[in-house]
Scaffold this active site. Structure first.
Site, PDB file in Angstrom:
ATOM      1  N   GLY A   1       0.521  -1.053   0.098  1.00 34.89           N
ATOM      2  CA  GLY A   1      -0.362  -0.081  -0.327  1.00 34.89           C
ATOM      3  C   GLY A   1       0.535   1.004  -0.183  1.00 34.89           C
ATOM      4  O   GLY A   1       1.674   1.274   0.745  1.00 34.89           O
TER       5      GLY A   1
ATOM      6  N   GLY B   1      -0.433   4.735   0.278  1.00 34.04           N
ATOM      7  CA  GLY B   1      -0.938   5.710   0.325  1.00 34.04           C
ATOM      8  C   GLY B   1      -0.313   6.945   1.501  1.00 34.04           C
ATOM      9  O   GLY B   1       1.338   6.631   1.316  1.00 34.04           O
TER      10      GLY B   1
ATOM     11  N   ALA C   1      -0.533   6.624   4.477  1.00 36.46           N
ATOM     12  CA  ALA C   1       0.061   5.558   5.256  1.00 36.46           C
ATOM     13  C   ALA C   1       2.069   5.086   5.100  1.00 36.46           C
ATOM     14  O   ALA C   1       2.420   4.717   5.515  1.00 36.46           O
ATOM     15  CB  ALA C   1      -0.353   4.516   6.864  1.00 36.46           C
TER      16      ALA C   1
ATOM     17  N   PHE D   1     -14.496  21.426  11.352  1.00 32.94           N
ATOM     18  CA  PHE D   1     -14.673  20.688  11.037  1.00 32.94           C
ATOM     19  C   PHE D   1     -15.528  20.460  12.073  1.00 32.94           C
ATOM     20  O   PHE D   1     -14.921  20.456  13.192  1.00 32.94           O
ATOM     21  CB  PHE D   1     -13.300  19.457  10.573  1.00 32.94           C
ATOM     22  CG  PHE D   1     -13.717  19.840   8.635  1.00 32.94           C
ATOM     23  CD1 PHE D   1     -13.651  20.357   8.181  1.00 32.94           C
ATOM     24  CD2 PHE D   1     -13.712  17.906   9.048  1.00 32.94           C
ATOM     25  CE1 PHE D   1     -12.792  19.618   7.245  1.00 32.94           C
ATOM     26  CE2 PHE D   1     -13.638  17.853   7.850  1.00 32.94           C
ATOM     27  CZ  PHE D   1     -12.817  19.018   6.268  1.00 32.94           C
TER      28      PHE D   1
ATOM     29  N   ASP E   1      -8.905  -5.688   0.811  1.00 35.83           N
ATOM     30  CA  ASP E   1      -7.896  -6.891   0.552  1.00 35.83           C
ATOM     31  C   ASP E   1      -6.831  -7.036   1.852  1.00 35.83           C
ATOM     32  O   ASP E   1      -6.672  -8.202   1.910  1.00 35.83           O
ATOM     33  CB  ASP E   1      -7.111  -6.518  -0.616  1.00 35.83           C
ATOM     34  CG  ASP E   1      -7.667  -6.659  -1.718  1.00 35.83           C
ATOM     35  OD1 ASP E   1      -8.650  -7.574  -2.521  1.00 35.83           O
ATOM     36  OD2 ASP E   1      -7.577  -5.044  -2.230  1.00 35.83           O
TER      37      ASP E   1
ATOM     38  N   GLN F   1     -17.682   4.328   9.324  1.00 35.02           N
ATOM     39  CA  GLN F   1     -18.622   5.059   9.087  1.00 35.02           C
ATOM     40  C   GLN F   1     -19.447   5.779   7.615  1.00 35.02           C
ATOM     41  O   GLN F   1     -19.044   5.003   6.922  1.00 35.02           O
ATOM     42  CB  GLN F   1     -17.254   6.371   9.597  1.00 35.02           C
ATOM     43  CG  GLN F   1     -17.289   7.766   9.226  1.00 35.02           C
ATOM     44  CD  GLN F   1     -16.612   8.919  10.078  1.00 35.02           C
ATOM     45  OE1 GLN F   1     -15.713   8.776   8.841  1.00 35.02           O
ATOM     46  NE2 GLN F   1     -16.468   8.902  10.835  1.00 35.02           N
TER      47      GLN F   1
ATOM     48  N   HIS G   1     -20.096   8.910   5.884  1.00 39.38           N
ATOM     49  CA  HIS G   1     -20.503  10.354   5.885  1.00 39.38           C
ATOM     50  C   HIS G   1     -21.424  11.257   5.159  1.00 39.38           C
ATOM     51  O   HIS G   1     -22.197  10.058   4.193  1.00 39.38           O
ATOM     52  CB  HIS G   1     -19.000  10.823   4.337  1.00 39.38           C
ATOM     53  CG  HIS G   1     -18.621  12.255   4.157  1.00 39.38           C
ATOM     54  ND1 HIS G   1     -19.171  13.066   3.963  1.00 39.38           N
ATOM     55  CD2 HIS G   1     -17.082  12.693   4.891  1.00 39.38           C
ATOM     56  CE1 HIS G   1     -18.483  13.638   4.546  1.00 39.38           C
ATOM     57  NE2 HIS G   1     -17.346  13.680   4.806  1.00 39.38           N
TER      58      HIS G   1
ATOM     59  N   LEU H   1     -17.541  11.954  -2.684  1.00 40.60           N
ATOM     60  CA  LEU H   1     -17.649  13.077  -1.367  1.00 40.60           C
ATOM     61  C   LEU H   1     -17.306  13.992  -1.979  1.00 40.60           C
ATOM     62  O   LEU H   1     -16.758  14.768  -2.861  1.00 40.60           O
ATOM     63  CB  LEU H   1     -15.882  12.381  -0.327  1.00 40.60           C
ATOM     64  CG  LEU H   1     -15.661  13.325   0.359  1.00 40.60           C
ATOM     65  CD1 LEU H   1     -16.680  12.926   1.958  1.00 40.60           C
ATOM     66  CD2 LEU H   1     -14.067  12.822   0.816  1.00 40.60           C
TER      67      LEU H   1
ATOM     68  N   ARG I   1     -20.102  12.888  12.630  1.00 39.21           N
ATOM     69  CA  ARG I   1     -20.357  12.819  11.230  1.00 39.21           C
ATOM     70  C   ARG I   1     -21.728  11.163  11.217  1.00 39.21           C
ATOM     71  O   ARG I   1     -22.456  11.050  11.006  1.00 39.21           O
ATOM     72  CB  ARG I   1     -19.443  12.143  10.758  1.00 39.21           C
ATOM     73  CG  ARG I   1     -18.321  12.258   9.382  1.00 39.21           C
ATOM     74  CD  ARG I   1     -17.427  11.990   9.111  1.00 39.21           C
ATOM     75  NE  ARG I   1     -16.408  13.796   8.279  1.00 39.21           N
ATOM     76  CZ  ARG I   1     -15.148  12.755   7.756  1.00 39.21           C
ATOM     77  NH1 ARG I   1     -15.049  12.136   7.533  1.00 39.21           N
ATOM     78  NH2 ARG I   1     -14.886  14.266   7.227  1.00 39.21           N
TER      79      ARG I   1
ATOM     80  N   HIS J   1     -17.797   5.647   4.181  1.00 41.23           N
ATOM     81  CA  HIS J   1     -16.759   6.095   4.208  1.00 41.23           C
ATOM     82  C   HIS J   1     -15.498   5.542   4.903  1.00 41.23           C
ATOM     83  O   HIS J   1     -14.281   5.770   4.316  1.00 41.23           O
ATOM     84  CB  HIS J   1     -16.713   7.197   4.268  1.00 41.23           C
ATOM     85  CG  HIS J   1     -16.049   8.597   4.557  1.00 41.23           C
ATOM     86  ND1 HIS J   1     -15.761   9.176   3.352  1.00 41.23           N
ATOM     87  CD2 HIS J   1     -15.256   9.340   5.019  1.00 41.23           C
ATOM     88  CE1 HIS J   1     -14.813  10.037   3.237  1.00 41.23           C
ATOM     89  NE2 HIS J   1     -14.435  10.307   4.490  1.00 41.23           N
TER      90      HIS J   1
ATOM     91  N   GLU K   1      -5.856   3.307   7.600  1.00 46.99           N
ATOM     92  CA  GLU K   1      -7.186   2.935   7.599  1.00 46.99           C
ATOM     93  C   GLU K   1      -7.101   1.152   8.001  1.00 46.99           C
ATOM     94  O   GLU K   1      -7.851   0.746   8.882  1.00 46.99           O
ATOM     95  CB  GLU K   1      -7.719   3.427   6.215  1.00 46.99           C
ATOM     96  CG  GLU K   1      -9.293   3.149   6.682  1.00 46.99           C
ATOM     97  CD  GLU K   1     -10.172   3.112   5.316  1.00 46.99           C
ATOM     98  OE1 GLU K   1      -9.522   4.174   4.747  1.00 46.99           O
ATOM     99  OE2 GLU K   1     -11.817   3.331   5.476  1.00 46.99           O
TER     100      GLU K   1
ATOM    101  N   ARG L   1     -14.836   8.392  14.174  1.00 51.74           N
ATOM    102  CA  ARG L   1     -13.391   9.111  13.739  1.00 51.74           C
ATOM    103  C   ARG L   1     -13.896  10.367  12.965  1.00 51.74           C
ATOM    104  O   ARG L   1     -14.951  11.066  12.700  1.00 51.74           O
ATOM    105  CB  ARG L   1     -12.734   8.383  12.607  1.00 51.74           C
ATOM    106  CG  ARG L   1     -11.735   9.623  12.000  1.00 51.74           C
ATOM    107  CD  ARG L   1     -11.627   9.049  10.089  1.00 51.74           C
ATOM    108  NE  ARG L   1     -11.799   8.747   9.269  1.00 51.74           N
ATOM    109  CZ  ARG L   1     -12.290   9.905   8.761  1.00 51.74           C
ATOM    110  NH1 ARG L   1     -11.971  10.831   9.225  1.00 51.74           N
ATOM    111  NH2 ARG L   1     -12.878  10.321   7.075  1.00 51.74           N
TER     112      ARG L   1
ATOM    113  N   SER M   1      -7.902  11.821   9.818  1.00 57.99           N
ATOM    114  CA  SER M   1      -8.194  10.023   9.293  1.00 57.99           C
ATOM    115  C   SER M   1      -5.806   9.849   8.495  1.00 57.99           C
ATOM    116  O   SER M   1      -5.479   9.491   8.587  1.00 57.99           O
ATOM    117  CB  SER M   1      -8.458   9.389   8.365  1.00 57.99           C
ATOM    118  OG  SER M   1      -9.145  10.481   7.005  1.00 57.99           O
ATOM    119  N   LEU M   2      -5.715  11.740   7.350  1.00 61.54           N
ATOM    120  CA  LEU M   2      -5.171  12.120   7.363  1.00 61.54           C
ATOM    121  C   LEU M   2      -3.369  12.342   8.403  1.00 61.54           C
ATOM    122  O   LEU M   2      -3.310  11.299   8.633  1.00 61.54           O
ATOM    123  CB  LEU M   2      -5.171  12.955   6.330  1.00 61.54           C
ATOM    124  CG  LEU M   2      -5.920  13.805   4.836  1.00 61.54           C
ATOM    125  CD1 LEU M   2      -6.164  14.859   4.671  1.00 61.54           C
ATOM    126  CD2 LEU M   2      -5.690  12.313   4.262  1.00 61.54           C
TER     127      LEU M   2
END
Lengths: 261, 597
Positions: free
Chosen positions: B14, B16, B18, B140, B234, B253, B255, B265, B299, B366, B397, B408, B413-414
């Site tokens: 992965g 992304g 992380a 937020f 996966d 979650q 959204h 989104l 949320r 989400h 995630e 959350r 999350s970012l």
């Protein structure tokens, strides 16, 4: 496929090619229902899921931010996820989907973007910060940030690259995508090596290869303007030393608040 | 060593935030051979789709004094009292989690947030700015101060590009478009992974001293989702099949603002900048559900409120399943400057310009609060007692640290992916550099997986993968959605069993070895069937309501029985075996309270 008559049937022509088994690419026709809001990507999905699972293409986010699904639709490069199928049909109710041109075909609509990524890496896409890193953030004015907007939203889809007539002739050319990225770094007040970058970009494979044909602007699905960025880089390359000096001067105040106007 | 085996010091699955953070940190700390494999090109990772911001109490802005909770923001004047603090961020996150988040982990995340933000900035990330040049911040949901640090509404995009550039700079090796098939764990020691080069279809064993999963979430198990088509969970299923437990899987979650019928989104920044939610009577219905926070409640609460409006007949659209998002009063200038992507999406996909018109939206699957249990260094845990799986790490995630608990907060999350990706990279570097050896691999795992792929390809089958997938998404949406009850959850479990039986007859149409995405779709479906069963089973077990998990038959939170994490272990072909893990709580500072907004 089933059709209860609720929606019109349209023809999707897909260029097929598996280098392991096919001598050359050929067009294959499929029929899909034209439901309201159907995108070209939706049509490809429908064909793959229910008619021929071997139809091969890249996709992921399906809202124009990941950059996977750039293809050539009716001769124009675009992201198929945001292309409304209805608006792409000709008078006979047909659309033709081919892979991005001028790149080796991996399979069907999937192309080999190796040269694209090599050029991206060649321009050192990362920021090279100055030596003195502040405890908090570098200060940048909203105007300095706005100047990067033309480049920062690039999703590296390759639509511009594969529409470029210079790329069609030679993969030695850095290309509009990587030059746009280089522009973003050169223009960033935090970057410490704009002179070195400009010297490289002004070399034989760089900004002077562009013939301002503007194909990249037409192709960009994010409305960006690589040609303008290339023009700017040319101008800056001509007064490279003055630009470097101005950058060095600016970097002396990178930790200080931007004065109010 | 044969030509079917590849060796690295560290293998990360992965690419992304992380995964790329971990790779960057491990490489710059001196680990030579760090490899990241990803089923899509790294810049296609779904982190790039995050829009509204990344949380950190930087104290760059404040509400204009006396302007009220919906009033304008201004840059914090030099010398003025700060309005935010790490402590406030910690408390908001704990409250947002409905007290199920582990408070030691939350504290680490919120403290390191500030440093991570400045590190992104120093790496060249392009943030929006205050007039005096600091990183811009907005409000937020669930955060009691403006601490969403943003780059217009493409924050994830700029963070992803920035950290990927750093990974390249530090010489990380990327196996782009490789699909992970299997995780090799024996005797609680992780030994590597098996993966397929999608281009050629060749299957390899990748051996490593440390392995990390950063494979993201699983929104694609639902009909309406904000998630990319690649987000099929996966890593969740592969880990579970390899004997790794899954924690808090019942917490999914939804959204509040996915584009109507698409699920795409529409950033929470829409409401952070002052947008309204309206029902079909054009009433700001949040007045009834969260009068203190209105649209900026967390949320779970906003999505439930929307669903109630819809269920009670006050929804919009042809099927009554929509709600209006109203941005018109923000004005053209603000929308173009701060929400340009959201506007483009609305125009492209529903033909509505938010400057002029109401945008139809609906709740959308989400984020997964749960998944692979880890400690605060990304170390994966083998059981509820916290025994480590040696050499196996997870972050982002796919990991459950747990900082999000039962719900959350937006922009966390970012932050989670960045902070714990960074920590996992450091922990793996230390592990590798403190003398870890390459653990031996028994047998030929690559060959085992090749046989599995062959049997899928050779299956003459009568079932289309897509048809099974649609039926799975339907039961998950109807029975494991925003509102749940025992009867529906039992139905979901029965449906999933039936779908698993149908999957045995699944037919892969593409028989070729080259770039076979039809085969990938079958594998992804098998993964979704695997973890969906765990979601339904844990949701059935938890007979209380907490955060995003709402049981209409048990509408109250029950701390006497359920202030615990659910840990699900694979139990042969039977459903999961459950055990429970206490929540880490600082009883003096942050004891559980009633959660009201």
């Amino acid at each position: 496929m089933s059709n209860n008559g609720a929606y019109p049937i349209v023809t999707v022509r897909i260029q097929r090619f598996n280098p392991d088994t096919d001598k050359k690419p050929y067009l294959q026709e499929f029929q899909v229902e034209l439901k309201p809001g159907t995108t070209v990507l939706d049509a490809l999905h429908e064909i793959k899921a229910h008619q021929d699972g071997s139809v091969t293409f890249r996709r992921s986010c399906r809202h124009a931010i990941c950059g996977s699904c750039a293809m050539n639709v009716n001769g124009k490069n675009e992201l198929v996820c945001k292309a409304p199928l209805k608006e792409r049909l000709d008078r006979k109710g047909r659309v033709t989907i081919r892979p991005l041109p001028y790149l080796p075909i991996v399979k069907d609509l999937v192309v080999d973007r190796s040269s694209f990524w090599e050029q991206y890496q060649r321009v050192k896409p990362w920021l090279v910060p100055p030596e003195n890193i502040p405890e908090k953030e570098f200060r940048m004015s909203p105007e300095e940030v706005a100047a990067l907007r033309n480049a920062e939203t690039c999703i590296m889809c390759g639509a511009c690259y594969s529409s470029c007539q210079i790329i069609a002739l030679t993969k030695e050319y850095i290309g509009p995508h990587a030059l746009l990225k280089a522009f973003m770094r050169v223009m960033d007040p935090r970057d410490a090596i704009p002179g070195e970058r400009l010297a490289d970009l002004a070399g034989g494979d760089g900004v002077y290869r562009c013939r301002t044909i503007f194909n990249c602007i037409d192709a960009c699905p994010k409305g960006l303007n690589p040609t303008e960025a290339i023009e700017t880089l040319r101008k800056l390359a001509q007064k490279r030393q003055a630009f470097e000096a101005a950058r060095a001067e600016r970097q002396k105040r990178l930790s200080e608040p931007i004065p109010s106007p | 060593m044969d030509h079917n085996t590849i060796v690295h010091d560290i293998v990360i699955v992965g690419a992304g935030l992380a995964g790329s953070w971990a790779a960057t940190v491990a490489a710059r700390e001196g680990v030579r051979n760090v490899a990241v494999l990803s089923k899509v090109h790294p810049l296609r990772s779904h982190s790039g789709a995050a829009q509204g911001g990344i949380a950190a109490a930087l104290n760059n802005v404040r509400p204009v004094p006396g302007s009220g909770p919906e009033g304008p923001l201004e840059q914090l004047p030099e010398g003025a009292d700060p309005v935010d603090s790490v402590e406030l961020h910690i408390f908001d996150t704990i409250k947002g989690s409905d007290w199920l988040g582990d408070q030691d982990a939350i504290e680490i995340m919120c403290r390191e947030a500030v440093d991570v933000l400045y590190e992104y900035e120093h790496m060249g990330c392009v943030f929006s700015r205050t007039p005096d040049g600091r990183i811009a911040q907005r409000r937020f949901g669930g955060h009691s101060a403006p601490r969403a640090n943003y780059a217009a509404d493409w924050t994830g995009h700029v963070l992803l590009h920035t950290i990927y550039e750093q990974a390249l700079r530090h010489g990380v090796k990327f196996h782009s478009e490789w699909y992970c098939l299997d995780l090799i764990v024996e005797d609680n020691v992780c030994r590597g992974v098996v993966a397929m080069d999608i281009l050629t279809g060749k299957v390899y064993t990748l051996r490593a001293k440390a392995v990390m999963f950063a494979t993201g979430g699983y929104g694609r198990a639902y009909k309406i989702t904000s998630n990319a088509l690649a987000n099929t969970g996966d890593g969740v299923a592969i880990a579970y099949n390899a004997g790794i437990p899954l924690m808090d899987m019942e917490f999914v979650q939804f959204h509040p603002t996915g584009l109507y019928k698409h699920g795409i989104l529409m950033s929470e920044a829409c409401r952070g900048e002052g947008g309204y939610l309206l029902n079909k009577n054009l009433e700001r219905f949040m007045q009834r559900y969260a009068p203190g926070k209105m649209e900026l409640a967390p949320r779970d609460l906003v999505s439930r409120s929307e669903q109630r409006e819809i269920d009670e007949g006050r929804g919009i659209g042809e099927d009554g399943q929509g709600i209006w998002l109203d941005l018109r009063h923000l004005g053209r200038e603000k929308i173009l400057e701060r929400l340009p992507q959201v506007r483009e999406i609305a125009i492209n996909f529903v033909g509505v310009d938010p400057i002029e018109d109401l945008v139809p939206i609906q709740p959308t699957a989400h984020y997964s609060m749960g998944c692979i249990p880890t400690d605060v260094n990304g170390q994966v845990l083998a059981d509820a007692n916290g025994a480590p799986v040696v050499g196996f790490y997870a972050a982002g995630e796919v990991a459950c640290v747990s900082v999000h608990g039962a719900n959350r907060l937006g922009t966390n999350s970012l932050l989670d992916a960045s902070v714990f990706g960074r920590r996992a990279g450091h922990a793996m570097a230390q592990f590798v550099q403190s003398g870890a050896v390459l653990p031996p691999v028994a047998g030929d795992p690559a060959e085992r997986n090749r046989r599995r792929l062959c049997s899928l390809l050779d299956n003459p089958g009568s079932e289309l993968v897509e048809d099974i997938a649609v039926d799975l998404k339907t039961t998950m949406t109807n029975n494991c959605g925003i509102f749940r009850h025992a009867e529906g959850l039992k139905q979901a479990l029965a449906d999933i069993q039936a779908l698993k039986a149908r999957f045995k007859r699944a037919r892969v149409m593409d028989k070729s070895s080259r770039f076979n995405t039809d085969l990938l779709a079958a594998l992804e479906l098998e993964h979704m069937l695997t973890f969906s069963e765990v979601i339904a089973a844990t949701a059935l077990a938890r007979d209380e309501s907490r955060g995003a998990h709402y049981r209409t038959d048990f509408p109250q939170r029950d701390d006497s029985r359920w202030l615990v994490h659910t840990v699900a272990h694979k139990n042969g072909e039977d459903g999961p075996r459950l055990s429970f893990k206490p929540v880490t709580i600082n009883w003096e500072k942050y004891p559980p309270q009633e959660r009201k907004y």
